[in-house]
Design a protein around this motif. Structure first.
Motif, PDB file in Angstrom:
ATOM      1  N   TYR A  31       0.822  -1.208   0.000  1.00  0.00           N
ATOM      2  CA  TYR A  31       0.000   0.000   0.000  1.00  0.00           C
ATOM      3  C   TYR A  31       0.859   1.262   0.000  1.00  0.00           C
ATOM      4  N   GLY A  32       2.013   1.221   0.677  1.00  0.00           N
ATOM      5  CA  GLY A  32       2.897   2.381   0.681  1.00  0.00           C
ATOM      6  C   GLY A  32       3.452   2.673  -0.701  1.00  0.00           C
ATOM      7  N   THR A  33       3.899   1.621  -1.394  1.00  0.00           N
ATOM      8  CA  THR A  33       4.424   1.788  -2.752  1.00  0.00           C
ATOM      9  C   THR A  33       3.335   2.279  -3.689  1.00  0.00           C
ATOM     10  N   MET A  34       2.149   1.723  -3.557  1.00  0.00           N
ATOM     11  CA  MET A  34       1.024   2.160  -4.387  1.00  0.00           C
ATOM     12  C   MET A  34       0.698   3.633  -4.118  1.00  0.00           C
ATOM     13  N   SER A  35       0.711   4.038  -2.848  1.00  0.00           N
ATOM     14  CA  SER A  35       0.379   5.420  -2.496  1.00  0.00           C
ATOM     15  C   SER A  35       1.384   6.407  -3.085  1.00  0.00           C
ATOM     16  N   TYR A 112      11.265   1.314 -11.390  1.00  0.00           N
ATOM     17  CA  TYR A 112      10.516   1.112 -12.632  1.00  0.00           C
ATOM     18  C   TYR A 112       9.045   1.475 -12.415  1.00  0.00           C
ATOM     19  N   PHE A 113       8.491   1.026 -11.294  1.00  0.00           N
ATOM     20  CA  PHE A 113       7.080   1.309 -10.998  1.00  0.00           C
ATOM     21  C   PHE A 113       6.834   2.802 -10.842  1.00  0.00           C
ATOM     22  N   TRP A 114       7.731   3.486 -10.172  1.00  0.00           N
ATOM     23  CA  TRP A 114       7.545   4.919  -9.963  1.00  0.00           C
ATOM     24  C   TRP A 114       7.660   5.697 -11.271  1.00  0.00           C
ATOM     25  N   VAL A 115       8.576   5.296 -12.144  1.00  0.00           N
ATOM     26  CA  VAL A 115       8.668   5.923 -13.470  1.00  0.00           C
ATOM     27  C   VAL A 115       7.383   5.681 -14.244  1.00  0.00           C
ATOM     28  N   TYR A 116       6.880   4.451 -14.151  1.00  0.00           N
ATOM     29  CA  TYR A 116       5.617   4.109 -14.818  1.00  0.00           C
ATOM     30  C   TYR A 116       4.477   4.987 -14.296  1.00  0.00           C
ATOM     31  N   ALA A 117       4.381   5.144 -12.979  1.00  0.00           N
ATOM     32  CA  ALA A 117       3.319   5.950 -12.380  1.00  0.00           C
ATOM     33  C   ALA A 117       3.385   7.397 -12.860  1.00  0.00           C
ATOM     34  N   ALA A 118       4.599   7.935 -12.996  1.00  0.00           N
ATOM     35  CA  ALA A 118       4.751   9.305 -13.495  1.00  0.00           C
ATOM     36  C   ALA A 118       4.286   9.406 -14.944  1.00  0.00           C
ATOM     37  N   LEU A 119       4.601   8.406 -15.757  1.00  0.00           N
ATOM     38  CA  LEU A 119       4.159   8.406 -17.161  1.00  0.00           C
ATOM     39  C   LEU A 119       2.640   8.318 -17.262  1.00  0.00           C
ATOM     40  N   VAL A 120       2.027   7.543 -16.375  1.00  0.00           N
ATOM     41  CA  VAL A 120       0.561   7.479 -16.351  1.00  0.00           C
ATOM     42  C   VAL A 120      -0.008   8.858 -16.044  1.00  0.00           C
ATOM     43  N   GLY A 121       0.641   9.579 -15.128  1.00  0.00           N
ATOM     44  CA  GLY A 121       0.199  10.933 -14.813  1.00  0.00           C
ATOM     45  C   GLY A 121       0.249  11.846 -16.022  1.00  0.00           C
ATOM     46  N   VAL A 122       1.312  11.724 -16.821  1.00  0.00           N
ATOM     47  CA  VAL A 122       1.428  12.526 -18.043  1.00  0.00           C
ATOM     48  C   VAL A 122       0.283  12.187 -19.001  1.00  0.00           C
ATOM     49  N   SER A 123      -0.005  10.890 -19.154  1.00  0.00           N
ATOM     50  CA  SER A 123      -1.070  10.483 -20.080  1.00  0.00           C
ATOM     51  C   SER A 123      -2.453  10.874 -19.572  1.00  0.00           C
ATOM     52  N   LEU A 124      -2.601  10.981 -18.252  1.00  0.00           N
ATOM     53  CA  LEU A 124      -3.902  11.354 -17.678  1.00  0.00           C
ATOM     54  C   LEU A 124      -4.084  12.864 -17.522  1.00  0.00           C
ATOM     55  N   ALA A 232       7.590  -9.133  -5.088  1.00  0.00           N
ATOM     56  CA  ALA A 232       6.158  -9.450  -5.002  1.00  0.00           C
ATOM     57  C   ALA A 232       5.371  -8.254  -4.481  1.00  0.00           C
ATOM     58  N   ALA A 233       5.968  -7.488  -3.568  1.00  0.00           N
ATOM     59  CA  ALA A 233       5.289  -6.295  -3.044  1.00  0.00           C
ATOM     60  C   ALA A 233       5.107  -5.256  -4.148  1.00  0.00           C
ATOM     61  N   ILE A 234       6.118  -5.092  -4.995  1.00  0.00           N
ATOM     62  CA  ILE A 234       6.016  -4.136  -6.101  1.00  0.00           C
ATOM     63  C   ILE A 234       4.952  -4.599  -7.097  1.00  0.00           C
ATOM     64  N   MET A 235       4.939  -5.894  -7.411  1.00  0.00           N
ATOM     65  CA  MET A 235       3.947  -6.425  -8.341  1.00  0.00           C
ATOM     66  C   MET A 235       2.538  -6.273  -7.777  1.00  0.00           C
ATOM     67  N   GLY A 236       2.399  -6.497  -6.462  1.00  0.00           N
ATOM     68  CA  GLY A 236       1.101  -6.303  -5.831  1.00  0.00           C
ATOM     69  C   GLY A 236       0.663  -4.854  -5.871  1.00  0.00           C
ATOM     70  N   ALA A 237       1.621  -3.941  -5.621  1.00  0.00           N
ATOM     71  CA  ALA A 237       1.311  -2.510  -5.689  1.00  0.00           C
ATOM     72  C   ALA A 237       0.866  -2.114  -7.086  1.00  0.00           C
ATOM     73  N   LEU A 238       1.519  -2.677  -8.102  1.00  0.00           N
ATOM     74  CA  LEU A 238       1.139  -2.376  -9.483  1.00  0.00           C
ATOM     75  C   LEU A 238      -0.278  -2.861  -9.777  1.00  0.00           C
ATOM     76  N   SER A 239      -0.621  -4.065  -9.319  1.00  0.00           N
ATOM     77  CA  SER A 239      -1.966  -4.611  -9.553  1.00  0.00           C
ATOM     78  C   SER A 239      -3.037  -3.722  -8.944  1.00  0.00           C
ATOM     79  N   LEU A 240      -2.840  -3.337  -7.679  1.00  0.00           N
ATOM     80  CA  LEU A 240      -3.838  -2.503  -7.003  1.00  0.00           C
ATOM     81  C   LEU A 240      -3.859  -1.093  -7.583  1.00  0.00           C
ATOM     82  N   TYR A 241      -2.698  -0.594  -7.989  1.00  0.00           N
ATOM     83  CA  TYR A 241      -2.625   0.726  -8.630  1.00  0.00           C
ATOM     84  C   TYR A 241      -3.462   0.745  -9.906  1.00  0.00           C
ATOM     85  N   LEU A 242      -3.317  -0.285 -10.723  1.00  0.00           N
ATOM     86  CA  LEU A 242      -4.085  -0.369 -11.967  1.00  0.00           C
ATOM     87  C   LEU A 242      -5.580  -0.469 -11.682  1.00  0.00           C
TER      88      LEU A 242
END
Length: 259
Positions: A31-35, A112-124, A232-242
């Motif tokens: 949840y922290g990584t997702m947040s 990698y996840f944090w870079v991805y999250a920033a790119l999603v922000g740009v697209s949104l 696994a924590a990062i992968m879980g954060a990505l799943s819940l983030y999506l």
């Protein structure tokens, strides 16, 4: 699928307490990584939309149908072929993440996840051109409350909902096909139906993914593979983030007030 909600028999009390503490730490990291990812997405979307629009007619190079004035930067990212790169880059990164996760370290996967999250922000960022800021904040709050309740239920329920997975994935594939079809049809009624069904699908995925993250940890905690558990924590954060992002978009399309 075997249910790992309960600690396996034969495990001593001290080991049980250790696994329970490990599970809490694991979920806190998820949840922290997702947040942090959500914060990066919000900041990137807000910053890009601010650079792309202006209230000064003298600084504007284009005007949208709703009256929003675009700067030269906004014209490039929203009115040139670059918009397709911005739109598709996060999707490409999701597929690449699945292929690269075994080669990345836990720290590398997190970056990698944090870079991805920033790119999603740009697209949104374009949502600020379409919907009112108040409407976006209101829908974000509704999504947060719904997500928290669904994730909490998925974590605490004794019911095995692993069987939901195949139906939810089938529903998700059907949703994507319907979205592609409606991209050509441009039917408002179909768009409304897609958004409504999408909310239900991602609500179900939120509970399902939360229970899967929990059960996967309990299944593998015996091995003590800290590197794997970190990934696994990062992968879980990505799943819940999506799940969160997609549920937010669907709710915004249903209830958002347009400019």
């Amino acid at each position: 699928m075997e249910n790992y909600n309960a600690i396996p028999r034969g495990v001593g009390q001290s080991r049980t307490a250790e696994i329970d503490a490990g599970l809490r730490a694991h979920m806190n990291k998820v949840y922290g990584t997702m947040s942090i990812g959500m914060l990066l997405t919000a900041l990137a979307a807000w910053a890009i939309s601010g650079l792309a629009t202006t209230t000064d007619p003298a600084a504007a190079v284009a005007q949208m149908p709703n009256g929003k004035l675009l700067t030269s930067f906004g014209q490039v990212i929203y009115g040139s072929p670059l918009q397709w790169v911005i739109l598709l880059a996060p999707l490409a990164m999701v597929f690449l993440f699945g292929a690269a996760i075994n080669r990345l370290s836990a720290a590398g996967a997190q970056l990698y996840f944090w870079v991805y999250a920033a790119l999603v922000g740009v697209s949104l960022s374009s949502i600020f051109l379409i919907y009112t800021s108040y409407s976006i904040a209101q829908v974000f709050l509704i999504t947060s409350i719904a997500f928290a309740g669904l994730s909490l239920w998925g974590y605490t329920t004794k019911k095995d909902i692993s069987g939901w997975g195949s139906f939810l994935i089938m529903g998700l594939i059907g949703l994507i096909v319907a979205m592609i079809v409606n991209w050509f049809l441009q039917s408002p009624a179909m768009a409304y139906a897609i958004s409504g069904i999408g909310v239900l699908i991602f609500a179900g995925l939120t509970a399902y993914d939360t229970q899967t993250i929990k059960n996967t940890y309990l299944q593998h905690a015996q091995h003590g593979d800290k590197e794997w558990l970190g990934k696994a924590a990062i992968m879980g954060a990505l799943s819940l983030y999506l799940d969160f992002i997609n549920m937010f978009i669907m709710l915004l399309q249903l209830f958002g007030n347009r400019e």
